[in-house]
Design a protein around this motif. Structure first.
Motif: not given
Length: 238
Positions: A166-178, A214-221, A228-234
């Protein structure tokens, strides 16, 4: 009568000396503590008391800590910190995959455990209090309710999240596309800086992808950014 505002910690360890040591130390530092030697005693205490966090040893008689952690995670979002005498990275990764929120190898300094307990409790307790009831983060058909900490799928099904997820998803959702580095994600989601070579974010990302992609091996979100790390693309809306 016990002060119900004081966090109640359940220590599950088959070593009586460790149970007694942690009981005395944590009580001395203002926490309420119950102890159990195995999964049977743990279940009995959970059925009869409101527990805020479980400190769970990996090696237990009967059902082991990983199995108990998996069961806890399937029915509750109760935070879990795992203890183990094994120091191998693979043991820690398995524990995190089972849903543990943090991991501490034995032998450990009780002050380090106390610090980790307080960090996890801060994450659990502060977010609902600072998020107005009913506030949501919506992305790609998903809805994350910040007041109840619930995630609902595009099909309307509730998806159980561990505290760490939850905490990680919240971090992504509050910093999208970064682009967020692992250190930044650890700081945002766990309230502490990363230890050298800390890969727990990678494990939590993998677990989140299994639940929302939908496909964890080909993530879209949740996109991996090389070097660099990760980016929440949604796109995220309220």
């Amino acid at each position: 009568m016990a002060d119900q505002t004081v966090p109640h910690i359940l220590v599950v360890d088959d070593d009586r000396e460790i149970r007694d040591l942690l009981n005395r130390f944590l009580v001395k530092h203002g926490l309420r503590v119950s102890t159990a030697r195995d999964g049977v005693e743990m279940s009995r205490i959970l059925d009869g008391a409101a527990i805020d966090l479980v400190v769970l040893d990996l090696m237990l008689p009967g059902e082991d800590g990983l199995s108990l952690c998996r069961k806890l995670r399937s029915t509750t979002s109760l935070p879990v910190i795992m203890l183990t005498a094994m120091g191998e990275d693979t043991d820690r990764i398995v524990g995190l995959e089972m849903g543990a929120d943090d991991y501490l190898p034995k032998p450990f300094n009780p002050r380090e455990l106390l610090a980790r307990i307080k960090a996890v409790l801060r994450r659990v307790q502060s977010l609902p209090a600072t998020s107005p009831k009913g506030d949501t983060a919506k992305f790609d058909g998903w809805t994350l309710d910040l007041g109840s900490r619930r995630l609902t799928s595009p099909q309307g099904e509730e998806v159980e999240l561990s505290t760490g997820e939850y905490d990680l998803l919240l971090a992504f959702a509050t910093h999208p596309r970064r682009v967020l580095s692992r250190d930044q994600l650890l700081d945002l989601a766990r309230g502490r800086t990363a230890a050298p070579f800390d890969r727990s974010v990678d494990i939590q990302v993998m677990r989140l992808r299994r639940k929302i992609e939908a496909d964890p091996k080909e993530p879209r979100l949740i996109k991996t950014v090389r070097g660099g790390g990760y980016m929440f693309a949604a796109e995220v809306t309220n």
